[in-house]
Motif scaffolding. Structure first.
Motif, PDB file in Angstrom:
ATOM      1  N   ASP A   9       0.811  -1.219   0.000  1.00 55.80           N
ATOM      2  CA  ASP A   9       0.000   0.000   0.000  1.00 55.80           C
ATOM      3  C   ASP A   9       0.846   1.272   0.000  1.00 55.80           C
ATOM      4  O   ASP A   9       0.449   2.298   0.521  1.00 55.80           O
ATOM      5  CB  ASP A   9      -0.996   0.002   1.155  1.00 55.80           C
ATOM      6  CG  ASP A   9      -0.304  -0.258   2.479  1.00 55.80           C
ATOM      7  OD1 ASP A   9       0.911  -0.512   2.446  1.00 55.80           O
ATOM      8  OD2 ASP A   9      -0.975  -0.206   3.520  1.00 55.80           O
ATOM      9  N   LEU A  10       1.998   1.183  -0.640  1.00 56.06           N
ATOM     10  CA  LEU A  10       2.880   2.340  -0.709  1.00 56.06           C
ATOM     11  C   LEU A  10       2.209   3.537  -1.370  1.00 56.06           C
ATOM     12  O   LEU A  10       2.264   4.652  -0.858  1.00 56.06           O
ATOM     13  CB  LEU A  10       4.141   1.955  -1.493  1.00 56.06           C
ATOM     14  CG  LEU A  10       5.042   3.121  -1.874  1.00 56.06           C
ATOM     15  CD1 LEU A  10       5.803   3.594  -0.670  1.00 56.06           C
ATOM     16  CD2 LEU A  10       5.988   2.734  -2.983  1.00 56.06           C
ATOM     17  N   HIS A  11       1.563   3.267  -2.502  1.00 59.48           N
ATOM     18  CA  HIS A  11       0.959   4.377  -3.229  1.00 59.48           C
ATOM     19  C   HIS A  11      -0.086   5.074  -2.363  1.00 59.48           C
ATOM     20  O   HIS A  11      -0.141   6.295  -2.314  1.00 59.48           O
ATOM     21  CB  HIS A  11       0.337   3.864  -4.532  1.00 59.48           C
ATOM     22  CG  HIS A  11      -0.123   4.950  -5.446  1.00 59.48           C
ATOM     23  ND1 HIS A  11       0.732   5.633  -6.264  1.00 59.48           N
ATOM     24  CD2 HIS A  11      -1.337   5.491  -5.637  1.00 59.48           C
ATOM     25  CE1 HIS A  11       0.057   6.543  -6.934  1.00 59.48           C
ATOM     26  NE2 HIS A  11      -1.207   6.483  -6.570  1.00 59.48           N
ATOM     27  N   ASP A  12      -0.896   4.273  -1.688  1.00 64.45           N
ATOM     28  CA  ASP A  12      -1.918   4.852  -0.809  1.00 64.45           C
ATOM     29  C   ASP A  12      -1.288   5.742   0.245  1.00 64.45           C
ATOM     30  O   ASP A  12      -1.735   6.874   0.471  1.00 64.45           O
ATOM     31  CB  ASP A  12      -2.718   3.749  -0.101  1.00 64.45           C
ATOM     32  CG  ASP A  12      -3.607   2.993  -1.056  1.00 64.45           C
ATOM     33  OD1 ASP A  12      -3.203   2.851  -2.230  1.00 64.45           O
ATOM     34  OD2 ASP A  12      -4.685   2.539  -0.639  1.00 64.45           O
ATOM     35  N   SER A  13      -0.228   5.239   0.888  1.00 60.42           N
ATOM     36  CA  SER A  13       0.297   6.056   1.990  1.00 60.42           C
ATOM     37  C   SER A  13       0.983   7.304   1.455  1.00 60.42           C
ATOM     38  O   SER A  13       0.933   8.353   2.103  1.00 60.42           O
ATOM     39  CB  SER A  13       1.246   5.265   2.904  1.00 60.42           C
ATOM     40  OG  SER A  13       1.748   4.146   2.298  1.00 60.42           O
ATOM     41  N   LEU A  14       1.574   7.196   0.290  1.00 63.83           N
ATOM     42  CA  LEU A  14       2.200   8.379  -0.290  1.00 63.83           C
ATOM     43  C   LEU A  14       1.156   9.444  -0.622  1.00 63.83           C
ATOM     44  O   LEU A  14       1.321  10.628  -0.310  1.00 63.83           O
ATOM     45  CB  LEU A  14       2.963   7.963  -1.549  1.00 63.83           C
ATOM     46  CG  LEU A  14       3.875   9.017  -2.142  1.00 63.83           C
ATOM     47  CD1 LEU A  14       4.856   9.499  -1.089  1.00 63.83           C
ATOM     48  CD2 LEU A  14       4.608   8.440  -3.339  1.00 63.83           C
ATOM     49  N   MET A  15       0.054   9.010  -1.233  1.00 60.91           N
ATOM     50  CA  MET A  15      -0.999   9.975  -1.560  1.00 60.91           C
ATOM     51  C   MET A  15      -1.550  10.599  -0.281  1.00 60.91           C
ATOM     52  O   MET A  15      -1.830  11.793  -0.236  1.00 60.91           O
ATOM     53  CB  MET A  15      -2.138   9.295  -2.323  1.00 60.91           C
ATOM     54  CG  MET A  15      -1.839   8.942  -3.755  1.00 60.91           C
ATOM     55  SD  MET A  15      -1.160  10.275  -4.752  1.00 60.91           S
ATOM     56  CE  MET A  15      -2.500  11.435  -4.750  1.00 60.91           C
ATOM     57  N   GLU A  16      -1.702   9.766   0.749  1.00 55.79           N
ATOM     58  CA  GLU A  16      -2.208  10.319   2.004  1.00 55.79           C
ATOM     59  C   GLU A  16      -1.252  11.362   2.557  1.00 55.79           C
ATOM     60  O   GLU A  16      -1.668  12.424   3.013  1.00 55.79           O
ATOM     61  CB  GLU A  16      -2.417   9.199   3.031  1.00 55.79           C
ATOM     62  CG  GLU A  16      -3.746   8.509   2.865  1.00 55.79           C
ATOM     63  CD  GLU A  16      -3.934   7.373   3.864  1.00 55.79           C
ATOM     64  OE1 GLU A  16      -3.680   7.593   5.058  1.00 55.79           O
ATOM     65  OE2 GLU A  16      -4.327   6.275   3.428  1.00 55.79           O
ATOM     66  N   ALA A  17       0.053  11.063   2.480  1.00 61.03           N
ATOM     67  CA  ALA A  17       1.039  12.020   2.983  1.00 61.03           C
ATOM     68  C   ALA A  17       0.955  13.320   2.207  1.00 61.03           C
ATOM     69  O   ALA A  17       0.959  14.413   2.781  1.00 61.03           O
ATOM     70  CB  ALA A  17       2.437  11.419   2.875  1.00 61.03           C
ATOM     71  N   LEU A  18       0.850  13.205   0.879  1.00 58.56           N
ATOM     72  CA  LEU A  18       0.802  14.405   0.048  1.00 58.56           C
ATOM     73  C   LEU A  18      -0.414  15.251   0.400  1.00 58.56           C
ATOM     74  O   LEU A  18      -0.330  16.468   0.560  1.00 58.56           O
ATOM     75  CB  LEU A  18       0.744  14.011  -1.428  1.00 58.56           C
ATOM     76  CG  LEU A  18       2.082  13.660  -2.057  1.00 58.56           C
ATOM     77  CD1 LEU A  18       1.877  12.891  -3.348  1.00 58.56           C
ATOM     78  CD2 LEU A  18       2.871  14.940  -2.316  1.00 58.56           C
ATOM     79  N   TYR A  19      -1.557  14.596   0.513  1.00 60.05           N
ATOM     80  CA  TYR A  19      -2.764  15.368   0.797  1.00 60.05           C
ATOM     81  C   TYR A  19      -2.775  15.901   2.226  1.00 60.05           C
ATOM     82  O   TYR A  19      -3.381  16.933   2.500  1.00 60.05           O
ATOM     83  CB  TYR A  19      -4.013  14.548   0.487  1.00 60.05           C
ATOM     84  CG  TYR A  19      -4.544  14.859  -0.888  1.00 60.05           C
ATOM     85  CD1 TYR A  19      -5.111  16.108  -1.149  1.00 60.05           C
ATOM     86  CD2 TYR A  19      -4.451  13.958  -1.922  1.00 60.05           C
ATOM     87  CE1 TYR A  19      -5.578  16.426  -2.402  1.00 60.05           C
ATOM     88  CE2 TYR A  19      -4.920  14.259  -3.191  1.00 60.05           C
ATOM     89  CZ  TYR A  19      -5.477  15.510  -3.421  1.00 60.05           C
ATOM     90  OH  TYR A  19      -5.939  15.811  -4.672  1.00 60.05           O
ATOM     91  N   THR A  20      -2.123  15.192   3.129  1.00 62.64           N
ATOM     92  CA  THR A  20      -2.041  15.732   4.485  1.00 62.64           C
ATOM     93  C   THR A  20      -1.268  17.049   4.451  1.00 62.64           C
ATOM     94  O   THR A  20      -1.699  18.052   5.027  1.00 62.64           O
ATOM     95  CB  THR A  20      -1.323  14.740   5.421  1.00 62.64           C
ATOM     96  OG1 THR A  20      -1.902  13.461   5.229  1.00 62.64           O
ATOM     97  CG2 THR A  20      -1.434  15.157   6.865  1.00 62.64           C
ATOM     98  N   ASP A  21      -0.149  17.047   3.753  1.00 57.83           N
ATOM     99  CA  ASP A  21       0.617  18.279   3.626  1.00 57.83           C
ATOM    100  C   ASP A  21      -0.196  19.370   2.945  1.00 57.83           C
ATOM    101  O   ASP A  21      -0.237  20.510   3.393  1.00 57.83           O
ATOM    102  CB  ASP A  21       1.900  18.018   2.815  1.00 57.83           C
ATOM    103  CG  ASP A  21       3.002  17.419   3.666  1.00 57.83           C
ATOM    104  OD1 ASP A  21       2.659  16.870   4.731  1.00 57.83           O
ATOM    105  OD2 ASP A  21       4.180  17.504   3.271  1.00 57.83           O
TER     106      ASP A  21
END
Ligand code: GDP
Ligand code: MG
Lengths: 274, 341, 475
Positions: free
Chosen positions: C24-36
């Motif tokens: 689920d790397l892609h998911d967590s990366l997108m989440e990180a981006l949107y959190t920022d």
């Protein structure tokens, strides 16, 4: 350390410079700087492109209009700029053709400046792309477009804090009315010539496991490619298995992306198309 | 019309001959190839079975092989002889073991299988039930260079859509991840890493429960007869023997529990809710697109209007108005609904 | 350590880490981006909620997607666009055609005669190529120059995505995308432009469906054929007072048949040929923006009208030459055209058409605009009618519908021929401009071939069935 001077400040509004701007259309064979226009679909990239170059690319209120890459140019303060209108994308991490074109151009095309056109009324979603671009290149200017729309919806954006958060210049604009365009040109010029040194925002909220993996890889990348400006991003792409980036690592092409620090690039005219 | 009949028949006959004998792709040729293929298919499937047993530290025998292949024991004996003659496996007493050469072969087939499943799930519009069936055939057809090319094009995916690791080009696999669901304590949270697909009856039960890799679970009750847990807002009860076939990776405790049963599909215009998660059923292009638009856990989504014919519905997502179809919205789980002020 | 080694080491490390970070790397990366992104946007964005203002966008949206008004508004707008196009195109169309056909053509002929041009060169260049181009331009340009800017204005305003929103459900049932409604509408102007417009559909499968079925929208090159044939064969059956209504009704029936064909074929394609193509629905409804009228008219003329027109002109030049050549090359005492017509006549009659129509559709493939003139010319050539038309290889049209009917009936046309010509005009391969565009857009010979063969096959089958039914009913 003090943050960069707030670029939103209007004392540096270069309105008097706009006379220097010559629209060169596509008839340009010599240019000093390459500028890429990136952004979400339907944020006014083509409108901005047209008003900078005097060309008439199709614009339309539809996401997904610009499909081919359009090129044009303008001149400002004695330097010639080549402008490339990239296809609009929501992200650079997925694998559609559009995203690949945009991503490859920003990474391998090495534009001197990447202008990220942002829809001020959908800031959050647009910032997602901004954060991704800033991972790839720090030489960027954010054009906060559609300010007239934002005002109509009674939204105010504090562009100085935004510039501080992102570490790159932010220029509010309304491309359709030509508002903010002279200042944008000046900012492009400043970033291109090193008058403004960017400190791009980096992703901060990754989960710990990911952070660990990235820093391990960045270390290894540092050994293979010293001074790589976007090692973190390359590491992320490798973790996602991006074949194009793997190839660039394997062949050493990535080493070519290590460039002289911003500003050292003197305005030596380059020949031909990039 | 009589003068037309003659030429018409001639054309038909020519077509028939063409399709039968077309070099390389004619029906006759295909049929012959299929006959030859079926022998190879059987031995490749046998190698796969031996490998799975080895990976899960079970003992493979002629009986287990016969069960896995659905072939009578007598026929399997001949098969085993052929495999041994090819130096792909050896037998020690009743148990069968792969030779290094056989292991390499098996991994190549498994790689092709999982890559193909991955390809079907990510890049085509085919649905879950079709993947395994098609991959079962494709694994015997893909040459290893074709598999490598496919893998490279997809960015060398490390996992297949069931959460199983895909062997690398050099035949490497990571050690098994996860621990059995039965090893968790009450209250503990974990993510499903893998569903064991053998024996088939147990696997069918797991699928019928709606379990899938990446699903977060939380144990609510453990006893000798049953194990109860919540997953995606639903309560599940399994016999321990079945639950032992679910491998999980424990999650840190502080993450909030996903409690909701509802999806965006129930959101009426004028209501809003916070997204809890995207179902794993939403995958590939579609999943990436929705995430690019900002549909992620924590996003507040408001339904704004519905098409005059009832579907799709337009949602306000991070400032933008995005229309989603009912079946897409049903893949997005939300927390409690509230009326927009 | 050599650089190549350290590079390989990077890749090796990445490969190992990939097992560790999990699927689920892609998911967590997108989440990180949107959190920022959300954090930054929270800090810099403020909304003045002091006075709840009238939200124009939302009001318009409520209106144009409302249960009761959504569809009427849509139809009204479409009707207005079509009406403006049809009435507005009449005058410039006839001006252009009188300029090209009545002024320029004779003038060119005279000049050629004065210059002593060989008869065959004069025929090939002026009667063949020039006339084909003239016909295409005068029929095609005016409606396109009106239709496309109007359409683009609606697009620029932001209304079109709402149409897709309203209609998506029906398209979904056929496995297609709501935006196909717009590429279809664009197809009523020109199929090539409709195919280009499929770019706004960002899901691969749905885009292919829209591309392959665009031909079922009757393009403006085919409207005149439909109207003419409906008037002389069907309208004439009704009492004079109702003739106009009946012929308009029959053209509408063909249009609706096209819509039905679109849905049917979309449905079939999505379940067979295109079953495995990736698909992801997304439809963003952009905010309304006041259109910029002059700029829009300018760019839509340049981007859509002129590009398509140019392609059509390029393709019609060789067609003009071919048309002239087949009717002026003589083999064994008869022209090539006559041989071909004779050869195809049995098959043509079997499916309720005739050899002339089939030949016309083959040599007039570049543009549907020149089908009727070609049919008339070939009819005169093959039936040997004296005193009609302008000579072998010279396309023409007649001033009155009854004169046209006279010519066609003299060659044995019946009501069945008329009906089947209308059907075949809907159900045949796209013109070569459109085919070229499909090839450019899909980059695939396979899909281009499919989009050509599918409608012709359907056309043959439908015409054959109608012919059988008609004969059986003793018509
Ligand atoms: N109100 C307003 N509309 C704009 C502005 N910039 C662009 N537009 C409109 O936004 C739409 C999309 O513009 P376009 O340049 O095609 O966007 P692109 O997809 O990013 O290239 C068009 O309808 C433009 O007229 C602006 O500053 N203000
Ligand atoms: Mg654009």
């Amino acid at each position: 350390m003090k943050p960069n001077p707030p670029p939103g400040a209007c004392e540096i509004c270069p309105a008097h410079h706009s006379a220097n701007l010559k629209r060169l259309g596509v008839n340009m064979d010599r240019y000093h700087f390459v500028v890429a226009l990136a952004g979400n679909p339907n944020t006014g990239k083509s409108t901005l492109f047209n008003s900078l170059t005097g060309l008439r690319q199709h614009t339309g209120n539809w996401p997904g209009k610009t499909v081919t890459r359009a090129e044009g140019g303008f001149a400002y303060q004695g330097s010639n700029y080549k402008l490339v209108d990239l296809p609009g994308t929501y992200s650079l991490l997925s694998t559609s053709t559009d995203e690949e074109i945009a991503r490859d151009f920003i990474l391998f095309g090495q534009p001197d400046v990447t202008v990220i056109v942002v829809d001020a009324t959908r800031l959050e979603r647009n910032l997602n792309l901004v954060c991704q671009v800033l991972e790839i290149t720090g030489r960027a200017v954010v054009c906060l477009n559609l300010m007239d729309e934002a005002e109509r919806h009674r939204l105010t954006v504090d562009e100085r804090s935004l510039a501080r958060e992102l570490g790159v210049p932010v220029v509010p604009a309304a491309a359709r009315q030509g508002r903010g365009v002279p200042m944008l040109i000046d900012m492009i010029h400043q970033v291109a010539t090193g008058g403004f040194v960017c400190k791009p925002h980096r992703i901060q909220s990754e989960p710990p496991a990911l952070k660990r993996a990235v820093s391990l890889l960045v270390e290894k990348l540092g050994a293979a490619f010293p001074d790589l400006p976007n090692a973190r991003w390359v590491a992320l792409r490798l973790l996602e298995g991006d074949a194009r980036i793997e190839e660039a690592v394997r062949s050493g092409e990535l080493a070519g992306l290590v460039r002289a620090p911003q500003g050292a690039a003197t305005a030596a005219p380059a020949e031909g198309a990039g | 019309m009589n003068e037309l009949t003659g030429p018409l028949l001639a054309v038909l006959a020519a077509l028939a001959i063409y399709f039968l004998f077309r070099p390389g792709r004619g029906w006759l040729e295909r049929w012959r190839r299929r006959l030859r293929l079926s022998d190879r298919v059987l031995s490749e499937d046998a190698l796969k079975h031996l490998y799975h047993c080895e990976y899960e530290q079970r003992v493979a025998t002629v009986q287990s092989l016969s069960g896995a292949l659905g072939t009578p024991v007598e026929k399997v004996a001949g098969l085993v002889q052929r495999i041994e003659a090819g130096e792909l496996a050896t037998s020690e007493g009743a148990s069968l073991r792969l030779t290094p050469k056989g292991r390499e072969y098996a991994l190549r087939i498994i790689r092709a299988h999982r890559l193909w499943e991955r390809y079907l799930s990510e890049e085509t519009g085919l649905k879950e039930p079709d993947w395994h069936k098609r991959a079962e055939q494709q694994e015997h057809r893909l040459t290893s260079s074709e598999a490598d090319a496919l893998a490279a094009r997809m960015g060398n995916p490390p996992f297949d859509p069931h959460g199983d690791p895909i062997p690398t080009q050099r035949g490497q696999l990571p050690p098994r991840r996860g621990q059995p669901l039965t090893s968790l304590a009450v209250g503990e949270r974990a993510r499903i890493a893998h569903l064991e697909d053998e024996p088939e009856a147990v696997y069918a039960q797991l699928v019928a429960e709606g379990l899938h890799p990446l699903m977060a679970v939380q144990l609510t009750h453990v006893s000798a007869e049953r194990i109860c847990f919540r997953a995606e807002g639903e309560e599940h009860v399994l016999a321990p023997i079945v639950a032992a076939n679910v491998a999980v990776v424990p999650l840190p405790r502080e993450q909030p529990v996903e409690e909701s049963l509802e999806t965006l599909a129930v959101l009426e215009p004028g209501q809003e809710a916070t997204v809890v998660g995207l179902s794993p059923n939403c995958r590939g292009l579609e999943r990436r697109r929705l995430m690019d638009l900002g549909l992620l856990p924590g996003t507040v989504v408001a339904a704004e209007m519905r098409s005059p014919v009832g579907d799709p519905t337009a949602f306000r997502i991070r400032g933008a108005l995005i229309a989603l179809r009912g079946e897409q919205a049903a893949n997005i789980r939300i927390g409690s609904r509230r009326q927009v002020a | 350590m050599s650089p190549a080694n350290s590079r390989e080491e990077v890749l090796e490390a990445a490969a190992n880490l990939r097992w560790e970070v999990g699927p689920d790397l892609h998911d967590s990366l997108m989440e990180a981006l949107y959190t920022d992104a959300a954090r930054i946007s929270d800090r810099v964005l403020s909304r003045d909620d002091a006075r709840p203002a009238f939200d124009l966008d939302r009001t318009i949206d409520r209106l144009v997607t409302s249960r009761w008004l959504g569809f009427p508004i849509m139809m009204l707008l479409m009707a207005v666009v079509l009406w403006v196009t049809i009435t507005g195109a009449n005058v410039p169309s006839s001006l252009l055609s009188s300029l090209f056909l009545e002024t320029l053509h004779p003038a060119l002929k005279q000049a050629a005669a004065a210059a002593g041009l060989a008869w065959w060169l004069d025929g090939l260049l002026i009667d063949g190529m020039f006339l084909a181009v003239a016909w295409v331009v005068s029929v095609m340009l005016p409606p396109m120059a009106i239709f496309f800017p109007l359409f683009t204005l609606l697009e620029d305003f932001g209304y079109l995505p709402r149409v897709a929103f309203n209609l998506d459900r029906w398209f979904k049932m056929a496995g297609a995308h709501g935006k196909q409604a717009l590429t279809m509408a664009m197809g009523y102007g020109c199929n090539a432009a409709g195919v280009v417009a499929t770019r706004v559909i960002d899901s691969p499968r749905e885009r292919l469906i829209a591309t392959l079925t665009n031909n079922f929208s009757l393009c403006n090159g085919r409207w005149p054929t439909q109207i003419l044939i409906a008037t002389i064969f069907i309208g004439s059956l009704a009492p004079p007072a109702l003739a106009g209504l009946v012929s308009a009704g029959s053209v509408m029936a063909v249009v609706l048949l096209g819509v039905g064909g679109t849905f049917l074929v979309s449905w079939g394609l999505s379940r067979t040929l295109l079953k495995g193509e990736a698909s992801a629905f997304s439809l963003e409804l952009p905010p309304y923006r006041p259109p910029r009228i002059l700029q829009t008219i300018y760019t839509s003329l340049i981007d859509r009208t002129l590009i398509v027109l140019w392609r059509a002109v390029v393709f019609s030049v060789p067609a003009g030459a071919a048309i002239w050549l087949v009717s002026n090359t003589h083999v064994g005492g008869a022209s090539l055209a006559e041989h071909l017509i004779q050869g195809m006549n049995p098959f043509g009659l079997l499916i309720g058409l005739n050899g002339v129509i089939l030949l016309a559709y083959i040599i007039a493939i570049p543009a549907n605009e020149i089908v009727i003139p070609t049919v008339l010319m070939l009819t005169v050539v093959s039936a040997g009618l004296p005193g009609v038309g302008e000579g072998a290889g010279v396309m023409f049209e007649l001033d009155s519908a009854s004169a046209t009917l006279g010519v066609l009936e003299a060659d044995g046309w019946t009501l069945l021929t008329g009906i089947n010509l209308m059907l075949f005009s809907l159900l045949h391969n796209p013109c070569s401009t459109t085919l070229y565009t499909i090839w450019k857009e899909t980059g695939s010979v396979k899909w281009t071939a499919a989009s050509a063969l599918l409608p012709v096959a359907m056309g043959f089958v439908v015409c054959f069935c109608v012919a059988q039914a008609f004969r059986w009913l003793g018509g």
